[in-house]
Design an enzyme around this catalytic site. Structure first.
Site, mmCIF file in Angstrom:
data_model
loop_
_atom_site.group_PDB
_atom_site.id
_atom_site.type_symbol
_atom_site.label_atom_id
_atom_site.label_comp_id
_atom_site.label_asym_id
_atom_site.label_seq_id
_atom_site.Cartn_x
_atom_site.Cartn_y
_atom_site.Cartn_z
ATOM 1 N N GLU A 54 0.872 -1.179 0.000
ATOM 2 C CA GLU A 54 0.000 0.000 0.000
ATOM 3 C C GLU A 54 0.898 1.215 0.000
ATOM 4 O OE1 GLU A 54 -3.286 0.145 -0.109
ATOM 5 O OE2 GLU A 54 -3.768 -1.985 0.179
ATOM 6 N N CYS B 137 -2.255 8.735 4.015
ATOM 7 C CA CYS B 137 -2.167 8.479 2.578
ATOM 8 C C CYS B 137 -3.508 8.822 1.932
ATOM 9 C CB CYS B 137 -1.753 7.049 2.279
ATOM 10 S SG CYS B 137 -2.595 5.842 3.273
#
Lengths: 1003, 1003
Positions: free
Chosen positions: B758, B792
């Site tokens: 990720e 993020c």
């Protein structure tokens, strides 16, 4: 049925029941062990399964420990075991050394006694002695030799010889037997007209490779041995009846009968069995009678109900064939009466043996014969030895002419026969069970079966059907039906398709880019591996400019294709499936010629390709529906999938249509446009994808066909930044190279590349010490050598337990010897040529390595002259550290390892870098459970061949160096081609949120 | 209720109904457009949703095209649209230029008229004029200023000033009004006793950051402005009532009231609203009365039923809080009567305003007051302006004292008020709807609500409950309840936990390998980023030998852990969740100190960690059950999953517990032993995993903790051949490096490594031209600057449509200015320090880049002195090609882009390498549909913040360079940690196959 006749039948039936009132077949005598076992089995399905399976494995339990272990594994511990089983052992500590011995002895003795109930003797001598006893009771016999499945020429010979010996023995004896009383004139014959010597022969026991795919070969081989038995029988003026077995061989057996019938047209005593439970039988019988009248030959038919109902039903369902048997028991009974009448009406040319224990059927035959005035010598009754004693007594009283079907021979093959009899007698619909174990109403038992059948059909039609609907309003996924060589049109289709394909050879196959054909000056020929001088076609080769064009085409097709609704994308696959189905035989024929697949293997490949199309279409529709996650009110979360981007599909030659189509269609249906590189060896089959997708109307650029030299354009394709997904199937070396190269992210690359890589295998099959060798031997042979062993799933290591090694290997090698190697277009050959020159050399090299590491146990002859021929090779003495135990050969080379015990076998099986398929033949529940857990392969097969995974039923693929854990044809496969997305909507505006049906609201 | 009293209430109610017989509120007058709209809404839920949503968006439709488009999008084409909507337009070609204009005009006029029904005027002048008209009809008023949500100090000031102006205006006018007639003595007052000037004020309009997390700050800020209005009111001897709003602010508002009440203890005309639908209100009222007696102050309470029922219910369900409102309508009605009695019993210290349109409620108050002998001047009745005209007339007749609640002001904020009123009147349980639109039985309408409630409770209890069971007999997965700062104990828990954590600083944290602590001489300190001199602890650092040991430990733990049943593995996670739940505040406090999370953010991280444990435990149980594939009889195919092998977990610092726990627990529960490397910045939180898993009793070697320098041991861990799986969350650079390195297969490596990576994001939020700015502004601010933008998922690009740019940015910047930056342990600060020195430098550098590429629109002040401080920064004028539009800053820097239209906004949003989250604020159904399709990010959020994904509800993760398409907390996540296997068993032996329940058998 005419009411008057029916009334007479019922009347006679009632008399019959009265005449045997109070008697019970010994099978249902609860005072004895066998009766108890039957009683438990009828009351408890789980016990029945365990009991019958135990009976099946029993002959293999050749020492005390094996026996004790299996008793415990099948029937559980002291508390679980029914008391009648453990009698005597409990007091001695059931599984201790003493109790174990008591238990073993008791159970062995009881099972042997149970078998003896049905078997007239274990030796010829004993059998004849018992037969003489039966004659004294007024019964005559038909003798049947029990045998294991015939797996070799040697075993077939043994079987023939047993008959010849039996006949020889009876030749001496029959003179001393006075004929049974009857109306006929010759007192030396039974009943004044019938031969005293009467035998039944199972035709498939005469040829180990009997197979409708090789119809003529099978007929010729069986007939040759049957004829030897017939000649000997004729010496005795005896009767020979050809038994009918499973549906698969019916046409072969009828043909053998017809040919023998014509060849020995004047010998009267040659019969055939017909099975009333087959839907074909009305027509088969009519045809046979018409044929006999035309040929002016005499027939004899033994009509039975049929003993393989479960098997026929299961096999048909598994292969998606029409079920060949009536599925309502009364339909078979009605057919029996109908067919009995037809035979009796033709009694002038057809002798009749009525073989049934059903009092209604027997009464019907008696009354119909009476009505038709059939002379006694034109019909008789047959019942099975050991079963239905009251019935045989009853018939003897009313008709006199009763023949017992008497199997004899070894206990081992006898167990299969025993299981069939037990199954028959414990079936819910068994006439005997209903009559003697459950005391059903006599009225109901004697009802006209046509009436019963009609009532049950109506009831069944009224029952709610299981829903068989699939996603998107489609029918549920079903595998395409296997080719069915019992059907003459399927047998004829192959030679026709092959010859039609041969008429098209020599074409040049262009690339296909952005919906247009692109030719290149650089081409590669593809050839028939069995005859390399036969060039099938020329394949245009893509260089880098063509690959670039194909990628550009895919890229420009991507946005629209991605946004095409899943159901529409799925629709193209369904269309493609439809197109391929229509061309199934032609596509198969190309495989026979281009890569040397046997007929059935070629068809299976085409069927699998179609399965992928049908399955992935449905899977996409299923996955295409956004899924609401969470149920909080005021918020809608939808989870759904989107394609990853451009897909490079790099396909192998061994399943040239199926694997190519599987990978390509998965990519396409999930929305990823495809650049497809087929194997150079199967360029024409690769081009079939173009033909199919083109006809299906796939938009331009969604599927691009770029065959090319790996050395020229392989890396370029893998490295290309516009590729987001690579689906590869092939060798480990190439697979790992792709994995490594593709992991580098190049400038401008949108995605981390996803790699679906299916690689090699070094698959082991374990033969346990209690394995059913009748099953294990042919399955291993097929797994190892079908399509020349050129499957990643093929059995390439055989791990045999020491205890069973000699017996198993003897039979395996003998069966191997029975096979032949030759062009696959001739169905007589078990094995064809390998893929190409390179493969041939590599495999031959491995055979040399094998010669050094172990001992050659078998190397078959190969055809002379041109072709990529490699012998069928079996090498023994291989140990885990050998190269032959570690490296993938990808050809017909089987490495055999002898393991000291089961744990070692499992350890060896797991001892390679690969984890693709595996197999085990065992009847030990504990060993099977252990294998499930510990034999860590992608696809483990228990008691069957370890190749031929079917879409949906056996999602295929492995881990370790065999693959990256994707499973083609499985429920998770398409997920690898897509990325999930989530859209979350806050649906509350100004404090107002519409309610959704599946909200968690206030309760 | 006492029967006699109840009978009197019913009697009075009947009289009341009689007195207004035949009259209808104008809302239900089907002759008019509004009545038709209400009628359609009540009959058709879908239309109601569209109608109310259209009313909501209507004020934003500032030009003809926008209006026409929305009419079409909301109400469909000519055929679908109800005819009353399209009157007049159809003839002219409905969506042509002519028809469109007609339609626009008609609908606009009608909606405005509908709004005018409820709003007493758009300007102060108009309002006062209408108020005077009402007075002539015998009604007095309470004036309420409509306002948009207050998002800034400036807006709060505007709101205050509007009141001050209103009061100033009324000051002049009230002298000219004669008091309404009544029993009281002062004819200058209404009814002889009541001030003629009466205003209602919404407290949250006075402070844009009102938030129970910062309780004291909110109270102080609101009180300051409220006091200014009160002082002005007092000048007029007017009445000020503090309105109650959503439950979230109830405690703050009560506190403001109490403080003002004490401060101006002698001024009688200060009231508060209580909501009978809140379960708290019985206690709140009793407490308030007791407090007033103790403090000797006079109260005034307006009792309402409550207008935010949907909102409160939805919010509570979404956050898994107890629902604060009664869920049976009659329970609120019963509470209203109960609380009315309590107030009336205390009339000596509490003035009462009964605010209801319910004739039963009104009758009850009249009768209770009569029974208690409450003087007229101690209670009055209030109804809403524009609603229930017959009711207000009826009360006027019987009680005389009716005050109308009169909102006035701009149409834009008025629409929210209008929607609430429409919702109220169309609710199935609305008294007005039942009385006037459906003509329910008067008997039923007048029934004692306590009796009704009891009956409904019984009926509800008898209804079958939805099953909420999850896999393995567990309860269904539910997200852990959010921290609830409306609860005093939650507010108190944080300072307590922070101070308890502070007492534990300075410890050394060892590695944890194979169940044992391992210390190293090499340590790294972790510090409080808001005060780096505060060292929290020392983290031992693993070198290569320690990593080797950890891998060896994991390797030796693997076989047993792999073979541990899934439910047992899941059990450890559930145990761990239980342990973490007990420590939730303490674990949160560590996050406040170690990484500078705000209270709620810290708690959310801990809750998410617990959610992962609970969710993956259930997922594993679900996936752990082998799945039968295919249903052919005689064959059993089981599809199931096995762990891949050893997992390296490499975690970031930004969700230090949640992401670490998520990745580690997924690996563990699927059977993969873990080598865990936390971020150096959050080593103590990393060590919390050790504490939790250790206490949960995880077997040795299954979880190994090896913090270490990436430069020393990062590549070694990634490259190690024994690692089969790497789960990483972090930057794109590191993620891609791992992907590339891990793809190389090293000698002895069992598996191709699986990488779950990720990575970053550059997430855009689009503000459409019809966005609800009240919602968009605070959500964008939170998404961009919550936890300093160090997510993020954070909003780092804001794409505002040109048409709304100025208005939106003005409000956004104003709100930004209202916030402050400072240590996160003080809940007054909106933003804290960034993670470390390196991050601070990098972000400041990006701010410099931003200054060159665009214009700084806002840069907040930052605290002086030590700490990793970065200003909250908003930079305008950014274009897609700018670095600020392409590169992840990972800090509080928002790049603003001005798009010419929606298509360009979508194109820009998609124009980066990343595809993680995205957001859109729009009320155009077509734009929302387009965004769903085309805004291709992993997580798209519609009309809400684009951070804070919840486990299960918002499975999290993206594609492109944001990740490899795994979705943490989603239904496919665990599949990435496992390989599927298939075991196929041929269950047929000797033609006998046991039947399985789900076989496809013969039908």
């Amino acid at each position: 049925m005419e009411p008057a006749l029916n009334a007479k039948i019922i009347g006679r039936g009632k008399e019959f029941f009265n005449s045997i009132s109070g008697e019970k077949p010994s099978l249902f005598n609860k005072g004895a062990w066998m009766g108890k076992a039957m009683d438990w089995s009828m009351k408890n399905e789980q016990f029945k399964v365990q009991m019958f399976r135990f009976v099946d494995v029993f002959p293999a339990l050749t020492n005390g420990k094996l026996l004790t272990d299996h008793i415990r594994e099948y029937f559980g511990n002291e508390k679980e075991m029914p008391s009648f089983l453990s009698t005597g052992a409990k007091v001695a500590g059931m599984f201790g050394s003493l109790g174990g011995a008591v238990l073993n002895k008791a159970i062995s003795a009881n099972i042997q006694e149970m078998a003896r109930q049905f078997i007239v003797g274990e030796t010829t001598k004993e059998a004849i002695k018992n037969l003489e006893k039966l004659r004294k009771e007024g019964f005559t016999a038909v003798m049947d030799v029990l045998g294991e499945a015939t797996l070799s020429e040697a075993e077939a010979e043994t079987y023939v010889n047993t008959y010849l010996e039996l006949l020889e023995a009876m030749k001496k004896e029959q003179g001393s037997w006075s004929g049974l009383a009857g109306k006929g004139g010759d007192s030396k014959l039974d009943w004044g007209h019938a031969p005293k010597v009467n035998i039944a022969v199972k035709p498939t026991a005469l040829f180990c490779l009997a197979n409708p795919q090789d119809f003529e070969g099978s007929v010729v081989a069986i007939m040759a041995r049957m004829e030897r038995i017939l000649i000997k029988t004729m010496e005795l003026n005896g009767f020979l009846c050809i038994d009918m077995e499973s549906y698969r061989h019916k046409e072969i057996i009828l043909e053998v009968y017809r040919r023998l019938r014509l060849k020995y047209r004047d010998y009267p005593h040659l019969g055939i069995v017909l099975q009333a439970y087959l839907k074909d039988t009305d027509k088969d019988l009519a045809d046979l009678l018409a044929w006999a009248r035309q040929q002016k030959v005499m027939l004899s038919v033994r009509l039975v109900k049929g003993a393989y109902w479960d098997y026929e039903t299961v096999k048909a369902k598994q292969n998606d064939w029409e079920i060949p048997v009536w599925t309502i028991k009364a339909e078979s009974d009605a057919a029996f009466e109908r067919q009995s009448r037809m035979i009796l009406e033709n009694h002038d040319i057809c002798h009749f043996a009525c073989a049934s224990h059903n009092i209604r059927s027997i009464s019907a035959v008696l009354e119909i014969a009476k009505e038709l005035g059939v002379p006694d010598e034109r019909y008789e009754f047959q019942v099975l030895y050991g079963m239905a004693e009251p019935v045989r007594k009853g018939i003897l009283k009313v008709a006199g002419r009763v023949r017992l079907y008497c199997p004899y021979g070894d206990m081992v093959p006898g167990m299969g026969y025993l299981v069939r009899r037990l199954l028959e007698n414990t079936a819910n619909e068994s006439f005997l069970r209903q009559s003697f174990a459950e005391e059903a109403q006599i009225e109901r038992l004697l009802e006209d079966p046509a009436v019963t059948a009609e009532r049950e059909r109506t009831a069944r039609a009224a029952k709610p059907k299981k829903s068989h609907s699939g996603p998107g309003g489609l029918s549920r996924f079903n595998n395409m039906a296997m080719v069915d060589f019992t059907r003459a049109e399927h047998r004829a289709a192959f030679p026709a398709a092959i010859s039609s394909v041969r008429a098209q050879l020599g074409k040049t196959y262009p690339l296909f880019i952005n919906g247009r054909e692109v030719t290149t000056s650089d081409t590669i020929p593809t050839v028939n591996p069995a005859k390399p001088s036969e060039v099938l076609g020329l394949i245009c080769q893509a260089g880098i400019p063509e690959v670039e064009k194909a990628i550009a085409a895919a890229k420009s097709a991507f946005p629209a294709w991605r946004d095409t609704p899943p159901e529409v994308r799925a629709g193209y696959l369904l269309k493609a499936a439809e197109i391929a189905r229509k061309r199934a035989f032609e596509l198969s024929a190309w495989q026979v010629l281009e890569i040397g697949k046997q007929w059935d293997q070629a068809y299976a490949d085409v069927a699998e390709a179609i399965d992928f199309l049908e399955y992935y279409a449905r899977e996409m529709i299923r996955l295409g529906k956004p899924q609401r996650v969470g149920h909080a009110p005021g918020e809608l979360n939808h989870y759904f999938y989107e394609p990853k981007g451009l897909a490079a599909i790099i396909a192998p030659w061994n399943f040239p249509l199926a694997i190519s189509m599987g990978m390509a269609s998965a990519a396409i249906v999930t929305g990823n446009p495809v650049v497809f590189k087929p194997s150079a060896i199967t360029g024409i089959i690769g081009h079939h994808l173009v033909e199919i997708f083109r006809e299906a109307g796939l938009p331009d650029g969604v599927f691009n066909f770029v065959p090319g030299r790996g050395s020229v354009m392989g890396d370029f394709l893998v490295d290309h930044p516009d590729i987001s997904l690579i689906a590869f199937t092939g060798s480990m070396e190439v697979g790992l190279r792709i994995v490594e190269r593709a992991a580098k992210v190049h400038p401008g690359q949108p995605n981390v590349k996803k790699i679906i890589s299916e690689m090699g295998g070094k698959n082991a099959v374990i033969i346990d010490d209690d394995a059913d060798l009748d099953e294990a031997v042919p399955h291993v042979l097929y797994s190892a050598f079908g399509f020349q062993g050129q499957k990643c799933s093929a059995c390439s290591r055989l791990i045999v337990l020491d205890a069973v090694y000699d017996r198993f290997m003897e039979r395996l090698l003998a069966m191997a010897k029975a096979t032949s190697v030759g062009p696959s277009e001739d169905p007589a050959h078990y094995m064809g040529a390998v893929s190409d020159d390179k493969a041939m050399k590599s495999i031959l090299e491995y055979i040399n390595i094998g010669k050094q590491e172990g001992q050659v146990l078998y190397m078959s002859p190969t055809p002379q002259g041109e072709g990529f021929w490699v012998p069928m090779t079996i090498i023994g003495g291989i140990r885990p550290e050998h190269r032959l135990a570690q490296e993938e050969v990808f050809g017909p080379v089987l490495a055999v390892m002898r393991a000291k015990d089961f744990d070692q076998a499992i350890e060896w099986a797991n001892s390679t870098r690969f984890a693709l398929t595996g197999g085990i033949f065992s009847r030990s529940p504990e060993h099977l459970a252990q294998a499930r857990r510990e034999l860590r392969v992608g696809n483990l097969y228990i008691n069957r061949n370890n190749t031929g995974a079917l879409v949906q039923r056996q999602p295929f693929g492995g881990a370790r160096m065999s693959g990256v854990g994707t499973k083609a044809g499985g429920p998770d496969y398409l997920l690898h081609f897509m990325d999930p997305r989530v859209v979350t909507e806050n649906t509350m505006r100004r404090g107002f949120a519409p309610m959704e049906e599946d909200d968690d609201w206030v309760e």
